[in-house]
Design an enzyme around this catalytic site. Sequence first.
Site, PDB file in Angstrom:
ATOM      1  N   GLU A  80      67.242  26.107  45.060  1.00 10.92           N
ATOM      2  CA  GLU A  80      66.095  26.999  45.092  1.00 10.92           C
ATOM      3  C   GLU A  80      66.593  28.382  45.487  1.00 10.92           C
ATOM      4  OE1 GLU A  80      64.723  22.921  45.822  1.00 10.92           O
ATOM      5  OE2 GLU A  80      66.029  24.151  47.085  1.00 10.92           O
ATOM      6  N   TYR A 139      73.668  32.868  40.309  1.00  7.37           N
ATOM      7  CA  TYR A 139      73.416  31.545  39.757  1.00  7.37           C
ATOM      8  C   TYR A 139      73.279  31.577  38.240  1.00  7.37           C
ATOM      9  CZ  TYR A 139      72.661  30.475  44.677  1.00  7.37           C
ATOM     10  OH  TYR A 139      72.819  30.335  46.024  1.00  7.37           O
TER      11      TYR A 139
END
Length: 153
Positions: A110, A122
């Site tokens: 998350e 990411y």
Amino acid sequence: MSALAKDHPVLRPMRPEDVERVIDIEEKIYAFPWTRGNFLDSIRARYHCYVYEVPGALVGYGVMMVAAQEAHLLNLSIAASWQRRGHGRELLAHFMRIARDHGARAMVLEVRPSNDVAAHLYRGAGFRVVGVRPNYYPAENGREDAILMERPL
């Protein structure tokens, strides 16, 4: 030994005696940091907890849980003075290797929508958005959603 080799961080398992240094970084880089108990509980639960360090300095750290062929990256952090040098990318790559070595076929995490730097890291590592967790994080004015990201390993 060259300066480059001397300054290159080394990954090793986090120990309880590392938590004070970890907390020092955590409290400097996050408005809502993990607690000492969060880290100690993660070590006790035998999550994959690592520090990334050079002699005399903690560069970063991370915590990951692996179960049912899935790795869940719970925390990946680089000290402010070490950011923007590729250390986050290197630490993430270490965790992806550890996850694969422990049988994970995918990694999930998350990230706050407000954390553009982490989201960029990411995405650059091949993670894609797979969902949103509403009201997941504490925020200045209530709660903030979490972007759920995933990457096959």
